[in-house]
Design an enzyme around this catalytic site. Structure first.
Site, short mmCIF file in Angstrom:
data_model
loop_
_atom_site.label_atom_id
_atom_site.label_comp_id
_atom_site.label_asym_id
_atom_site.label_seq_id
_atom_site.Cartn_x
_atom_site.Cartn_y
_atom_site.Cartn_z
N ASP A 472 15.15 -39.82 21.14
CA ASP A 472 15.26 -39.81 19.69
C ASP A 472 13.96 -40.15 18.99
OD1 ASP A 472 17.93 -39.19 19.34
OD2 ASP A 472 18.59 -41.27 19.61
O1 IFM Z 1 19.31 -40.07 23.92
C1 IFM Z 1 19.35 -41.12 23.00
C2 IFM Z 1 20.78 -41.40 22.65
O2 IFM Z 1 21.40 -40.27 22.09
C3 IFM Z 1 20.91 -42.56 21.68
N1 IFM Z 1 20.24 -43.70 22.20
C4 IFM Z 1 18.83 -43.49 22.54
C5 IFM Z 1 18.68 -42.34 23.54
C6 IFM Z 1 17.20 -42.13 23.84
O3 IFM Z 1 16.45 -42.00 22.68
#
Ligand code: IFM
Length: 785
Positions: A472
């Site tokens: 993210d």
């Molecule tokens: O992949 C994401 C997830 O969707 C939400 N928590 C953080 C992860 C890595 O950024």
């Protein structure tokens, strides 16, 4: 020190002292009425949606962070002394204390001054309420007169409004009390939903106004009502509404009594009457336990590793169910105020337990496919009550693309896994709306997902990054459309392989060949542009500059493109070399750091984005991202490296860290999302337990790639990758309506490879056991070699 242990008979995690390093919680309910409960009775509840139908209040940023909770105070009427049988909130030094977290329930037993108390919290199957069952026994030699006072603090249903619009909610929340029936209701003129607190015992007093119960300068630890020894019969006509009943108990030596408290949305007199009969409670509790046993029995293992057995047989699938129900919405870390269910998150949550809850997985996939736009990409999250989606995190920066490059691809992976597990190929023809209301079959949705990635290309023709891929906070696209994701290119290879395999199985060879050709082209692009010499690069920024290369000062190597090289089947030799280098550069005793070296400078660096908002070693800036780590188990499994697959599996295994609970702080029976990495001052501290994609992939890694039993279109593949010193293992597993009792033997001490497979005494060719679909039990004997 350790704070508890597993009860090998029941699988419960038994906490032996209340002052755990953080509140150690459990989940109640099965996806409709639910909540979290800690080992001292703390936690909060919600009905279908933690944001819009919060039932009880959670005090954000409290110390400890499980406040308030579902509390009962006991008081000796003669001395006036009072205590909490669940330790909080009074924190009396109890003579005895034990908390048992089990699947769907929590029991806290304590003793104080000759009074034994056992509190069991659970949500009865299919019913919209939670029960707190209090059994009290006089273990002394004198008759005891006691008072019992319950305490629950209601939230305004809109949990964000409850925190932000006190001017309004403080005027409209009110109470209604029915003393005769033992029912308190919290209602407001502005929101249809009302909430109930009910009791099975005779009411001698009540309170519904928090100020009166606690006292203006009192606290839950020393509330005014307990200091005075009597309820005030307060009626809340505004302000903060609570539910509290006062009861009298007179217990002869050896005598016991049960009080059943209920908290629920809406007053339901049938339900209240039903649980007025304490014996009915036992039946409801047994039914709940039986349902969980059924669920867990769909896959059970017996390996040489007892901790692995407990995790795979009990706690990992328990956690997977919570993630499938609640995605990343409500925990001690996810506040249940903003995030809906994540598209990528929930898609991944379906991967692990589709064998156990296929219908629920299909429903989840249907809900998620509705988020797809006709061009193939999907909303990043969905709000469960309305079914509406939005771009989630991306909306925080409208100058960046408002789509993620992986949501739609994870949806394809979840769907193919569902098909392999269930054989429900009709699902492919089910009509599901797109986001704009037009409809298409699931097959059409899959094709559009492929098309989207195929047509959105950045630097070197690799798939565009969009706002972000799985990470993210890696946000290098400022609008040029050049930023590209190597991880998505690798995911795309896996997707194409899976969908081509599906078409081949269905006899649609032409389309399968087209997809295989696309895959070859993608692999060529990766080989040509994303191999850095010793490992794979991670991404390309807005100006086409590399991210994740030895030529850079920071983030020279990233874990995800080394693991996904294997998951995407890009190039096994390079994947092996890449994993070896990732092992050297990133692996620690608590797992793989996500990247190295982390960013250490000042301020946010646009070409990497949110990653640089974290201190070195935290989360996506070089923390041990447990979810990403789990792919190392899958990668090692696919590459046939049994020692490493097992080593990586153990590095994350919660129970294996029981003895460093003071360092890690989180529950030792469930996975957490991240651990502070080697670059952090507090290396080893773990965070965000429970709602994380780590749960699903850890289970997939353990059962499907380490133990190596995974569904294919044609049947159940048995392809273990285990440590050479294991002489075998057993697994009993449901697959398409039949039971498979699989015994794997490893007489030559190999790490991978299958020499022979016998099914019901007959040798079969290869290592894919047929899908019998006959409701029978089949014995499978596998000899490695
Ligand atoms: O992949 C994401 C997830 O969707 C939400 N928590 C953080 C992860 C890595 O950024």
């Amino acid at each position: 020190m350790t704070y508890g242990h597993v009860d090998q008979e029941t699988g419960e995690y038994v906490i032996e002292r209340p002052d755990t390093p953080t509140p150690w919680i459990n989940y109640l309910g099965e996806g409709v009425y639910g909540g979290i409960v800690s080992n001292t009775g703390g936690g909060y509840s919600f009905y279908k949606d933690p944001k819009n139908q919060r039932v009880t209040r959670y005090r954000y940023n409290a110390v400890p962070d499980d406040q308030p909770g579902r509390y009962v105070y006991l008081q000796d009427r003669e001395s006036g002394e009072y205590w909490s049988p669940t330790w909080q909130p009074v924190k009396t030094d109890l003579d005895d204390y034990e908390c048992r977290h089990g699947p769907g329930y929590t029991t806290i037993e304590s003793k104080y001054d000759g009074i034994a108390a056992e509190m069991t919290y659970f949500v009865p199957l299919g019913e919209d309420c939670e029960l707190w069952v209090l059994d009290i026994e006089n273990e002394g030699r004198e008759t005891r007169t006691l008072g019992a006072f319950s305490y629950v603090e209601f939230s305004f249903p809109d949990a964000l409004g409850d925190q932000t619009n006190l001017d309004w909610t403080g005027q409209i929340m009110r109470s209604r009390v029915d003393e005769t029936e033992g029912v308190i209701e919290m209602y407001s003129s502005a929101q249809e939903l009302s909430y109930t607190h009910a009791t099975s015992a005779e009411v001698v007093g009540f309170d519904t106004q928090r100020r009166e119960f606690v006292g203006q300068y009192g606290s839950l630890e020393e509330p005014a009502v307990l200091e005075a020894g009597a309820a005030r019969n307060s009626q809340a006509t505004h302000d903060n509404v609570i539910g509290s009943f006062e009861h009298d108990l007179e217990l002869e030596p050896g005598e016991s009594e049960r009080i059943v408290f209920m908290t629920a949305p809406e007053r339901n007199d049938d339900l209240i009457a039903k649980y007025d009969d304490p014996s009915v409670v036992d039946e409801a509790f047994e039914a709940l336990q039986a349902e969980w046993e059924d669920y867990l029995s769909t896959l059970q293992v017996q390996t040489p590793d007892e901790q692995m057995n407990t995790m795979v047989n009990v706690w990992n699938p328990v956690q997977c169910r919570s993630t499938l129900y609640w995605s990343r919405t409500a925990s001690r870390y996810q506040a249940g105020l903003g995030r809906g269910m994540g598209t990528r998150d929930s898609s991944q949550d379906t991967l692990s337990i589709v064998h156990a809850v296929p219908d629920q997985v299909r429903e989840t996939l249907e809900m998620l496919w509705k988020l797809q736009f006709p061009d193939g990409h999907a909303w990043h999250q969905v709000y469960p009550l309305s079914g509406e989606g939005d771009a989630g995190l991306a909306t925080e920066d409208p100058s960046k693309p408002q789509w993620f490059s992986d949501d739609h691809l994870f949806l394809v992976l979840g769907t193919v896994q569902y098909l392999k597990e269930t054989g429900d190929y009709d699902f492919l023809e089910a009509d599901i709306p797109f986001e704009d209301g037009s409809t298409g079959s699931v097959r059409e949705h899959i094709e559009r997902a492929i098309e989207f990635t195929d047509e959105h290309r950045g630097t070197h023709g690799l798939p565009r990054m969009g706002y972000a891929d799985w990470n993210d906070s890696l946000n290098p696209d400022d609008g040029s459309g050049e930023a590209a994701s190597v991880m998505v290119a690798m995911m795309y290879c896996r997707v194409l392989d899976e969908v081509a395999g599906l078409y081949e199985f269905l006899g649609e060879d032409d389309r399968a060949a087209e997809l295989r050709a696309k895959r070859e082209a993608e692999i060529e692009r990766i080989d040509e542009h994303a191999w850095d010499g010793d490992w794979y690069t991670r991404a390309y920024d807005d100006e086409g500059r590399v991210i994740g290369s030895a030529s850079e000062d920071y983030q020279q190597i990233s874990l995800n493109t080394q693991t996904w090289a294997a998951l995407g089947g890009v190039d096994d030799d390079r994947a092996r070399e890449a994993m070896e280098n990732a092992h050297d550069r990133l692996n620690t005793e608590y797992g793989f750091a996500l990247l190295d070296p982390p960013w250490e400078g000042e301020g946010k660096i646009d070409r990497i984005g949110g990653t640089t908002t974290y201190p070195p070693g935290a989360k996506e800036n070089g923390g041990i991202f447990c979810h990403a780590h789990t792919w190392s188990v899958v990668a090692a499994g696919l590459l046939g490296d049994g020692e490493r697959a097992y080593q990586y599996y153990r590095q994350l295994l919660p129970l294996a860290h029981d003895d460093v609970a003071d360092l890690r702080r989180v529950e030792p029976y469930v996975y957490c999302q991240n651990v502070l990495g080697p670059a952090h001052e507090e290396f080893g501290v773990a965070k965000n337990s429970w709602l994380t994609g780590t749960a699903s992939w850890a289970y997939v890694g353990a059962t499907q790639y380490l133990l190596g039993v995974r569904p294919t279109f044609d049947g159940l593949l048995v392809d273990p990758t285990i440590p050479a010193e294991w002489d075998g293992f057993e697994m009993e597993r449901e697959f398409r309506g039949a039971t498979y009792e699989i015994a794997v033997e490893n007489p030559d001490g190999v790490e991978s490879g299958v020499a022979s497979v016998e099914v019901d005494g007959e040798v079969i060719e290869g290592n894919v056991v047929p899908a019998f679909e006959d409701g029978e039990t089949h014995e499978v004997r596998v000899v490695m070699g």
